[in-house]
Design an enzyme around this catalytic site. Structure first.
Site, mmCIF file in Angstrom:
data_model
loop_
_atom_site.group_PDB
_atom_site.id
_atom_site.type_symbol
_atom_site.label_atom_id
_atom_site.label_comp_id
_atom_site.label_asym_id
_atom_site.label_seq_id
_atom_site.Cartn_x
_atom_site.Cartn_y
_atom_site.Cartn_z
ATOM 1 N N ASP A 134 0.877 -1.162 0.000
ATOM 2 C CA ASP A 134 0.000 0.000 0.000
ATOM 3 C C ASP A 134 0.919 1.218 0.000
ATOM 4 O O ASP A 134 1.807 1.326 0.840
ATOM 5 C CB ASP A 134 -0.846 -0.019 1.283
ATOM 6 C CG ASP A 134 -2.220 0.565 1.079
ATOM 7 O OD1 ASP A 134 -2.296 1.663 0.513
ATOM 8 O OD2 ASP A 134 -3.204 -0.065 1.500
ATOM 9 N N GLU A 305 -6.626 3.718 -5.971
ATOM 10 C CA GLU A 305 -7.911 3.880 -5.288
ATOM 11 C C GLU A 305 -8.584 5.175 -5.733
ATOM 12 O O GLU A 305 -8.095 6.273 -5.446
ATOM 13 C CB GLU A 305 -7.683 3.931 -3.773
ATOM 14 C CG GLU A 305 -8.999 4.000 -3.007
ATOM 15 C CD GLU A 305 -8.866 4.586 -1.607
ATOM 16 O OE1 GLU A 305 -9.617 4.161 -0.723
ATOM 17 O OE2 GLU A 305 -8.034 5.500 -1.405
HETATM 18 C C1 GLC Z 1 -7.881 5.604 1.829
HETATM 19 C C2 GLC Z 1 -7.807 4.413 2.757
HETATM 20 C C3 GLC Z 1 -8.483 4.764 4.038
HETATM 21 C C4 GLC Z 1 -7.751 5.927 4.664
HETATM 22 C C5 GLC Z 1 -7.665 7.103 3.688
HETATM 23 C C6 GLC Z 1 -6.690 8.125 4.145
HETATM 24 O O1 GLC Z 1 -9.160 5.908 1.453
HETATM 25 O O2 GLC Z 1 -8.378 3.297 2.131
HETATM 26 O O3 GLC Z 1 -8.529 3.688 4.920
HETATM 27 O O4 GLC Z 1 -8.404 6.325 5.823
HETATM 28 O O5 GLC Z 1 -7.233 6.684 2.416
HETATM 29 O O6 GLC Z 1 -5.376 7.663 3.979
#
Ligand code: GLC
Length: 596
Positions: A134, A305
């Site tokens: 990640d 994402e």
């Molecule tokens: C993404 C992650 C989430 C996190 C956010 C801030 O959306 O999936 O869990 O809180 O980023 O980093």
């Protein structure tokens, strides 16, 4: 030159040339080249998301860790997944449970050491599995050295973050932020810093200041981070919150109120339209730089994402054939469009699947996501009865399925009281509203067996409570049972490797309010039909009556949901397609044998 010598050379050239022409023709006809060029791993693998705090506690202290994951690699192997996406394990004060990174190239002691990490990579690789990290580029922790030095205006860190002057002071003497921008986690996205006498911008928590990607030094530093992990041998990255990377340069612009959203609360992120803070064109330039960096290493994946209702905005992250960007942006439409059982019909499934397939740029690869650490569990959102059907769907559609840990068992949301709530998003909504926003329910420990704490840890307690259903819903029970979600998942993971699923075509022969179906077929290979009863009622369906393409009179059952115990659909039985019995929420996978 001697004439004879010249003739021999000429003959040799003609001979070699002929051989080359024969090989090229042979390749073109029989596709030898196709067999030599292998698909990238992320196209053939199921990606399995491990949330490290909750997977397995190898060094017992209530919280999962890296040695815990390493000790469960055989489980992953038997499950049949090909790649692990590991949620953040970097040094972090854990305000957002690892998504607030204080050092991008170190492992947090709560998860173990760098040696533990190296061991995990080696173990996975030895067993033929991949590891996807990640990568959290939008922000760091406020404890990161860069931020600390930025606060003190120490060069070159002064402009590493988004700083802005106050717009004045209100009647209470409180500093007024430069604009109305909001945090995803509610409230102003600006935090006043007394020491620097300026506001800094945070799209998430105040403890997660946004990095300034207009500063080329930030870009260079983040490329060094990627290179660090690539050199360690990781197989790619899941890139967090990418759409938030850039904001407009002119900070005097307020974002418009989202008048049609129906949201009245001015602190709610959805109160505004985020025209100036997400999906800015510069973001794609940075993604392009990262793509080029990853391309210097063989077979690395980039998954990004992006939550957005606007499909075109999401698709931009794929790039195109000439300018490739991410291998895929996550497809969150199976989550966003299907929030609860009422949203789920044959037609809505068809619409949601088409939405991706029809809008995906030429030559790109689809993916299917039904859950993750930010969204409720499938069984709780949509119904326990649908667990197998949805695993069948995501594992048998063309593309890469991404499975959140525990979804192979049908794990459910866990009730967490206000006092036990840990998720900062839940906490910021307060005791009355936290349940609508907290992400704790889907983050509880993996349920391994029916021993204390679900076999997750030998410590006395767990960082989040274990779901009380662990006594019956766990890996051990589902391994021993004759039929179970886990067993179905494993069969699917094997089945999807067949040519029909990995290379075949798709058609949707029957789609009604209650029924969803797709056909996977490929010349010279088996043909499969998946039928899903999206309703909660038991039905007997005449597929012929609704079919938009010819179907044989009967088919053989390959796999069915655990909820179906009828003799008629026992695997191996022949089912007449004008009378297909389906229990509520059932998925039934049929092999369509060719009819003469
Ligand atoms: C993404 C992650 C989430 C996190 C956010 C801030 O959306 O999936 O869990 O809180 O980023 O980093």
């Amino acid at each position: 030159m001697d004439r004879k010598y010249f003739q021999i050379c000429l003959l040799a050239i003609v001979f070699v040339g002929t051989i080359i022409v024969i090989i090229v023709c042979f390749e073109a006809k029989y596709g030898i080249r196709e067999k030599v060029v292998e698909s990238p791993f992320w196209q053939t693998s199921v990606v399995y998301q491990v949330y490290p705090r909750s997977f397995y506690d190898g060094q017992p202290d209530e919280t999962g860790d890296i040695t815990g994951i390493t000790s469960k690699v055989d489980y992953l192997l038997e499950l049949g997944v090909g790649a692990v996406w590991l949620s953040p394990v970097y040094t972090s004060p854990m305000k957002d449970f690892g998504y607030d990174v204080a050092n991008f190239t170190e492992i947090d002691p709560i998860f173990g050491s760098m040696a533990d990490f190296d061991d995990l990579v080696t173990t996975l690789h030895r067993k033929g599995l991949k590891l996807v990290m990640d990568f959290v580029p939008n922000h760091s922790s406020d404890q990161h050295e860069w931020f600390q030095r930025s606060v003190r205006c120490e060069d070159p860190y002064t402009d590493f973050y988004i700083w802005a002057n106050s717009s004045g002071v209100d009647a209470n003497g409180t500093q007024i932020p430069p604009n109305n921008w909001l945090s995803v986690f509610r409230g102003s996205a600006w935090e006043w810093n007394d020491e620097r006498q300026q506001f800094y911008f945070h799209q998430f928590l105040p403890e997660q200041p946004d990095l300034n990607y207009r500063n080329h030094l930030v870009r260079e530093e983040m490329k060094k981070v990627l290179t660090f992990w690539l050199k360690k041998g990781v197989d790619g990255f899941r890139i967090d919150a990418i759409k938030h990377l850039f904001e407009v340069e002119d900070l005097s612009q307020n974002e418009p109120v989202a008048t049609h959203s129906g949201v009245q609360d001015p602190d709610d992120y959805d109160y505004l339209n985020h025209t100036y803070t997400v999906d800015q064109p510069e973001t794609l330039t940075v993604v392009r730089e990262w793509r080029q960096l990853l391309n210097q290493y063989p077979d690395r994946v980039m998954m990004v994402e992006v939550y957005n209702d606007d499909i075109d905005a999401v698709m931009k992250y794929y790039g195109n054939e000439t300018v490739p960007l991410a291998d895929f942006p996550f497809n969150f439409f199976l989550i966003d469009n299907l929030q609860s059982r009422g949203d789920l019909t044959g037609e809505s499934l068809r619409y949601t699947i088409d939405l991706w397939l029809d809008n995906m740029p030429e030559g790109k690869w689809p993916n299917w996501v039904t859950g993750n650490h930010d969204n409720g569990r499938v069984a709780s959102r949509l119904g326990r009865d649908l667990v197998d059907a949805l695993n069948m769907l995501t594992l048998l559609l063309p593309g890469t399925p991404v499975t959140y840990y525990g979804e192979e068992l049908g794990m459910e949301n866990t009730f967490i009281s206000w006092d036990e709530t840990k998720d900062p998003e839940g906490c910021r909504w307060g005791p009355d509203l936290y349940q609508e926003h907290s992400r704790d329910p889907e983050r509880t420990p993996m349920q391994w067996d029916n021993c204390t704490n679900a076999g997750f840890t030998t410590a006395n307690s767990t960082w989040l409570p274990v779901n009380p259903n662990y006594k019956v819903l766990n890996v051990k029970a589902q391994t021993q049972a004759e039929t179970s979600h886990l067993k179905i998942y494993k069969e699917l993971a094997v089945l999807r490797r067949a040519d029909t699923f990995s290379k075949g075509h798709i058609a949707f022969p029957v789609v009604t309010k209650e029924i969803f179906s797709f056909l996977r077929y490929l010349e010279g290979s088996e043909k499969y039909l998946l039928v899903i009863n999206t309703s909660e009622e038991e039905l007997e369906v005449n597929l012929h009556r609704h079919a938009n393409l010819p179907l044989p009179s009967s088919a053989v059952v390959v796999l069915r949901s655990v909820t179906d115990t009828s003799e008629k659909t026992h695997p191996g039985s022949e089912v007449p397609l004008d009378k297909v019995p389906l229990v509520g929420g059932e998925g039934l996978l049929l092999n369509l044998q060719a009819e003469d």
